[in-house]
Design an enzyme around this catalytic site. Structure first.
Site, PDB file in Angstrom:
ATOM      1  CG  ASP A 288      -2.203   0.837   0.883  1.00 13.27           C
ATOM      2  OD1 ASP A 288      -2.155   1.641  -0.068  1.00 13.27           O
ATOM      3  OD2 ASP A 288      -3.220   0.708   1.588  1.00 13.27           O
ATOM      4  CE1 TYR A 289      -0.395   7.409  -2.933  1.00 14.26           C
ATOM      5  CE2 TYR A 289       1.266   8.060  -1.355  1.00 14.26           C
ATOM      6  CZ  TYR A 289       0.530   8.315  -2.493  1.00 14.26           C
ATOM      7  OH  TYR A 289       0.716   9.485  -3.179  1.00 14.26           O
TER       8      TYR A 289
END
Ligand code: BGC
Length: 741
Positions: A288-289
């Site tokens: 994820d980011y």
């Protein structure tokens, strides 16, 4: 002269395809992957493990401004938040024609519930309990996304959650592992196509997220710590990830949270033991980011470099936006901290996906303006969005025949949300536009006639401004019925939108209370992306319709439901609590050692100031007609280890409208080696019944459906006594029993 792929790469690929006539498609792709890998420098390999956002959309905290140059240098093989044929072609050209090897870019985007044509918010779609409709929504999303130059969606999100404070419940399918699993599969089928043929240019690669257990942050606060027993993880949280992977999803996103003290992005247990070994996942793992970098804040790595080592060793193939692999991995390989073999394995998985998508055959195959024009907002897509929106709406209350409305009745429409279009798209609206959309009040006027529909804003979505109350009350006095559209601003749900109270915000309900004093029928339409505490609204309104954020066609869908052109059939995929103090409250709770039988028994598992029962249980939803359940029977009282029994129940439409009912089947295992939930959903049927019609609905019971993780963590059923329940929600059920031999 410019060519599609650089000569070196082209020649290698041709050579491989010539000598491959006898090999299988799978090995052929593997050989082609290896042929490319052999040409790559270490730096170029690491470039394939890098994913940066373009500056077209912001979905996280940091931004790298130099992505064009990174692509050119082969330092970035993947881009997200870039879309449209024109823009993806422009970026692809840089990768293919200006980088040394010309390896095509992979384009990802959060196409969650629609790309341009927006469907209801995912939780709303789940309320349809209609897996074909949900698959269609994902199919349309894939077609529009792929036609807009995209290859990859960061969906489905399959995180189970029982905490409505968490804003991201809006993106999932609710609290139940069985329903969640069926929906997860449907979404993967929709995105990747039924035969998982990624080479089809109208499909996109699906990402199962967020692995794992992201839906259980403590206190419902986004990104917070997750801690649960392995048994709960396996029995409740893991099944939808597993279902999506078994349906063929080819990528998985790691989650931000820790589980048992280890952040998911650095967890070999999650990414190797569970994901690869237990679930057999063969595809690509993306973070994820910036979740690699965040392991420093979690406190399991002192530096980004150390965090990167944890991630790569745990089996993370691609670093989303973190710049950690880009900054440190090359040196770490050169210093012998990471073997190049590990890098090769990750790069192979990235390249393989690009081969499967056909990008090495034609990097511009998703860049077709004519196709983009044909599919984006195609009339059939808008029709599908209308259909799914109608199916997602849940009628929570309907007294005094407040609904359906009748043409000719004068209605006063109140509330800022009634005139809003942007809110109807909810969070993650991808590339959806709202400037051409109809608001609820516009759609009501179009249907019922402008002279029949008065509008006064009355109350804003938030804040204490009561200056509109007088005008709203004046309009309400002139009307036969009042329709108030209330709920949450779209930004109040989704990522980073956790709440410490789940009341309808601002003064919306205060206005409702004033309006209710007029004594006229009051209908409340709710727009929100989480279970709210609706106890005040339940008391004040005659009718309540949960419309979620219904998407591009939301205004029309709400109108058709309010006027009875469509009889609502949605059922809640998440329990709506009586108040926040009950949270987490979900239907598959355990009995405890002190269950409550009598309300005033003191030393029982209960509250002194409120009942245990929620306001609306899981699976709840009314119709304009009534359904009566009777004659629950079993074909045999005993189920053998390899056998099956047929259950049946009669459902009769006793009301005055044709309707759709979702018949739900639950079981309870009375005695186990470990405690078992008081009910577990095992099946459901969506049936249509004309008024007066009666149908026998059947359900097959097998021992596999009764399996769970037993005391020794082995998976399987245990012999003994069971209860079987059938009903229109998880509370109001008929009940019978059987024995598993
Ligand atoms: C979200 C993901 C999303 C990613 C890319 C993150 O902040 O948690 O669900 O896919 O951003 O936009």
């Amino acid at each position: 002269m410019k060519h599609t792929l650089p000569f070196l790469l082209l020649a290698t690929l041709l050579a491989v395809s010539c000598k491959q006539e006898l090999s299988t498609p799978e090995t052929r792709i593997d050989e082609r992957v290896d042929s490319v890998l052999r040409l790559m420098t270490l730096e170029e390999k690491i470039g394939q493990m890098v994913l940066y956002t373009s500056d077209w959309d912001v979905t996280g905290p940091t931004m790298r401004a130099t992505y064009l140059d990174d692509i050119r240098k082969g330092h970035c093989g993947n881009i997200f938040n870039a879309h449209t044929v024109a823009y993806t072609r422009q970026l692809q050209k840089v990768a293919v024609e200006e980088s040394r090897l010309g390896i095509p870019l992979l384009f990802g985007y959060d196409v969650i519930h629609g790309h341009k044509t927006i469907f209801p918010l995912s939780l709303g779609e789940a309320a349809s309990w209609d897996t074909a409709a949900i698959e269609l929504s994902a199919r349309v999303s894939a077609v529009e996304a792929a036609a807009s130059g995209l290859h990859w969606t960061f969906a489905p999100m399959v995180d189970i959650s029982v905490d409505p404070r968490w804003g991201r419940v809006s993106e999932g399918a609710g609290e139940d592992p069985f329903l969640g699993s069926r929906i997860a599969e449907a979404r993967v089928r929709g995105f990747q196509g039924r035969d998982n043929n990624l080479a089809d240019t109208l499909t996109v690669l699906a990402t199962v997220k967020h692995f794992a257990a992201y839906g259980a942050p403590q206190a419902g606060r986004d990104y917070n710590t997750v801690d649960m027993s392995e048994r709960v993880f396996f029995d409740t949280y893991l099944p939808p990830y597993q279902a999506a992977i078994e349906a063929g999803a080819m990528s998985v996103m790691t989650s931000f949270n820790e589980l048992d003290g280890v952040p998911a992005t650095g967890s070999s247990y999650l990414l190797k033991d569970i994901l690869r070994d237990k679930l057999g996942f063969k595809g690509l793992v993306v973070t994820d980011y910036t979740s690699i970098n965040e392991m420093v804040h979690h406190g399991v790595a002192a530096t980004d470099a150390e965090a990167g080592l944890l991630a790569v060793k745990a089996g993370v193939d691609m670093d989303m936006q973190g710049e950690v692999y880009f900054n440190y991995l090359k040196q770490q390989v050169e210093e012998g901290l990471v073997s190049e073999k590990l890098i090769d394995a990750a790069v192979r998985r990235v390249l393989k996906v690009k081969f499967l998508l056909g990008l090495f055959d034609d990097p511009y195959r998703y860049c077709d303006e004519a196709r983009e024009k044909r599919y984006v907002y195609a009339p059939a897509h808008l029709d599908a969005a209308l259909e799914v929106a109608r199916k997602s709406m849940v009628l929570l209350k309907n007294d005094r025949q407040a609904l359906p409305l009748r043409k000719g009745e004068k209605i006063a429409v109140l509330g800022e949300l009634a005139a809003s279009t942007r809110d109807m798209l909810g969070s993650w609206k991808a590339a959806g536009d709202w400037d051409f959309m109809q608001s609820t009040v516009d759609a009501l006027r179009e249907y019922a006639g402008a002279d029949q529909v008065m509008y006064a804003e009355g109350a804003k979505k938030q804040g204490e401004d009561r200056s509109g109350f007088a005008a709203a009350l004046a309009a309400a006095r002139k009307a036969d019925k009042i329709v108030m559209v209330i709920g949450e601003d779209w930004e109040w749900t989704g990522e980073a939108a956790s709440r410490t109270n789940i009341l309808v915000p601002g003064v919306q309900t205060e206005l409702l209370a004033e309006v209710a004093k007029l004594g006229k029928p009051v209908v409340v339409v709710l727009m929100n992306g989480r279970p709210l505490d609706l106890s005040r609204e339940h008391r004040l309104a005659d009718a309540l319709l949960e419309a979620w954020y219904p998407g591009t066609m939301g205004g029309k869908a709400i109108t058709q439901v309010l006027y009875g052109e469509y009889n609502p059939s949605g059922k809640l995929p998440m329990t709506f609590p009586l108040n926040l103090g009950q949270v987490p409250v979900y239907y598959y709770a355990k009995n405890t050692g002190r269950p409550v039988y009598l309300l005033n028994d003191k030393y029982k598992s209960k509250y002194i100031d409120a009942p245990n029962d929620p306001l609306y249980p899981f699976g709840f939803g009314l119709s304009y007609t009534q359904f009566v359940y009777s004659d629950l029977t079993l074909s045999a009282p005993e189920l053998t280890a390899s056998g099956r029994i047929e259950a049946s129940v009669r459902v009769t439409n006793t009301g005055s409208y044709d309707g759709v009912e979702i018949v739900q089947w639950y079981v309870r295992d009375l005695v186990g080696s470990v405690t078992r939930p008081v009910k577990e959903l095992k099946g459901f049927n969506r049936i249509e019944l004309k008024k007066g019609e009666s149908k026998i609905v059947e359900f097959t019971l097998t021992p596999e459906q009764l399996a769970f993780h037993r005391i020794d963590m082995s998976y399987g059923p245990e012999a003994g006594e069971f209860r079987l329940f059938a009903g229109g929600n998880s509370r109001d059920v008929l009940e019978t029993g059987f024995v598993l031999k």
